[in-house]
Design a protein around this motif. Structure first.
Motif: not given
Length: 501
Positions: A294-320
């Motif tokens: 289906t085209a809904d939350l459990p199907n289309c909502h996916i994880p995205m984690i980015i560890k980028w060099p020299n960037s601060q860790g332990g952060r989160e983003d809530n934008a679409f």
């Protein structure tokens, strides 16, 4: 720099510890999140597997690539036509092709292209490693290839390694000897599936309901002992949820082996790690289990984690954000490609990539919010649906119900009802009007920005319906009669008369 992309099939973010799951399914992924940024509202634009990865690799919506389904015309990318030059867009501007422009050696460990005959998926890679099981392999068959590659390339300065695991995808296939590390733990996040709700799900009509985990019947696949044929009680519900979590835990252990190999070979300095998925999984939502339908939350909502060099860790983003936003984001993070090729014979200038994605590089680097006002998500392999995700709302319009007898319009308050139990469309017509306006605006923009005036969603319907819901209905109606659910047959005949001709 080195870039590791972990492409983890069918992984719901809400089954990961770093996204708040109470079970210890993902200690190694959680460590990556501690060192990087977690995106909480990340979605695939087009589900499931084939359409999603087409968008990830091209940076374009399915309506533009033409890939929105798993079969028929809509499983192939659109031809570029007479304007095509020596190399097509995949060879110029897809994800690995972009990274190669920066002088990176690109490698892929995946059987995805063979599974879906999506040979464009290989474009841009210097190396391709395919274990040859078309997505039916488990982690112990993939990891040795990755470890061998790491050992052979430990002296390379710049590389991009794309690794694809399948262990959370049905059929769940963690080796039986792995056991069940969760058998003595409570079953979290599933208390909403009460006996009353489960009873409704057992009476539900449609593939991958509680009565048909094997899609259109309850046959148990002998070669996959972790799979059930149906869910008749809370014990079997628990077993189903446990096996999904076991797949994640088993895969995470193999990710730990990769991380250790990188550390042992002194390859962690200047290392970027990206963790994501192609789509999630229905685990009871809309009465569907063990499927991405289906085209809904459990199907289309996916994880995205980015560890980028020299960037601060332990952060989160809530934008679409969409998965197709990754390509322009990486270009901004890496800077302007040093050797942009110019096709002087055609244009005399560099042709900009035709990406639909929008960069969120500033978010990765400094945490500055960059996102979209709303998202349009699509599914055309099991059903034909488009959804609109905005504010706290999820609106779904169904064009072909995939034999599930869904309402044409569904509206859910995701904040109070993330399980999508209560369709409140009739109570909130104004919200539905707003969603339809957003959907119409998106569709108009998409159609005006492409040469073809054919929407591939309608191609799917014209060709008989979604690939996984085509040609099965007569036999399925026999099963509905046998299992006391014949009450839905007349409505199925009314909605899908062509299936009975």
């Amino acid at each position: 720099m080195k870039i590791l992309l972990l492409d983890l099939d069918t992984l719901r973010p809400d089954h990961l510890g770093c996204y708040g799951y109470s079970r210890n399914t993902s200690p190694n992924i959680d460590k990556i999140a501690e060192q990087g940024m977690r995106f909480n509202n990340y979605y695939c634009s087009d589900a499931p597997c084939l359409p999603s990865r087409a968008s990830l690799m091209t940076g374009r919506f399915g309506i533009h690539t033409g890939v929105v389904g798993h079969g028929g015309t809509a499983a192939d990318q659109r031809l570029e036509g007479e304007g095509r030059v020596m190399q097509d867009a995949n060879a110029r501007d897809n994800l690995p092709s972009l990274i190669r422009k920066y002088g990176y050696h690109t490698a892929l460990v995946s059987s995805f292209a063979e599974r879906h005959a999506a040979w464009w998926f290989y474009a841009g890679f210097n190396e391709v490693h395919n274990v040859g099981k078309r997505g039916m392999e488990s982690a112990e068959e993939i990891t040795p290839e990755v470890l061998k590659w790491i050992e052979a390339n430990k002296d390379k300065k710049n590389w991009f390694l794309h690794v694809n695991y399948w262990d959370a995808h049905t059929p769940y296939r963690a080796p039986k000897e792995f056991g069940n590390p969760f058998e003595n733990e409570p079953l979290p996040e599933c208390d909403w599936i009460t006996d009353e709700v489960l009873d409704k799900h057992k009476k539900k009509i449609g593939p991958h309901s509680a009565s048909e985990l094997s899609m259109y019947d309850n046959e148990v696949p002998i070669r996959f002992p972790r799979m059930l044929g149906e869910i008749t009680n809370q014990k079997e519900l628990r077993e189903t949820m446990d096996e999904y979590d076991c797949g994640i835990k088993y895969m995470d252990g193999h990710i730990g082996q990769i991380l250790k190999a990188l550390e042992d070979n002194n390859m962690t300095e200047d290392l970027a790690i990206i963790v994501t998925a192609d789509h999630g999984e229905n685990m009871g939502e809309l009465g569907i289990y063990e499927e991405h339908a289906t085209a809904d939350l459990p199907n289309c909502h996916i994880p995205m984690i980015i560890k980028w060099p020299n960037s601060q860790g332990g952060r989160e983003d809530n934008a679409f954000h969409y998965n197709l936003d990754l390509i322009p984001t990486l270009q901004d993070l890496l800077g302007e490609p040093p050797n942009q090729r110019i096709n002087a014979k055609i244009t005399g200038k560099v042709t900009p990539p035709e990406w639909d994605g929008i960069s969120y590089a500033k978010t990765v680097v400094s945490g500055e919010a960059e996102g979209r006002d709303y998202l349009v998500i699509s599914q055309c392999a099991h059903t034909c649906q488009r959804g609109v995700r905005f504010g706290k709302w999820l609106y779904i319009h169904t064009y072909h119900d995939g034999y599930h007898l869904f309402d044409d319009e569904m509206l859910f308050d995701i904040e109070t009802d993330p399980q999508e139990q209560f369709n409140i469309a009739e109570k909130h017509p104004q919200i539905c009007y707003e969603a339809v306006y957003k959907l119409h605006k998106w569709h108009k923009d998409m159609m005006l920005s492409m040469d073809s005036q054919i929407d591939p969603l309608w191609t799917v319907i014209a060709e008989g319906g979604p690939f996984h819901a085509k040609g099965h209905l007569k036999e399925y109606c026999k099963r509905l009669k046998e299992t006391g659910r014949g009450y839905g047959i007349e409505e199925l005949k009314r909605r899908h008369p062509r299936e009975f001709e």
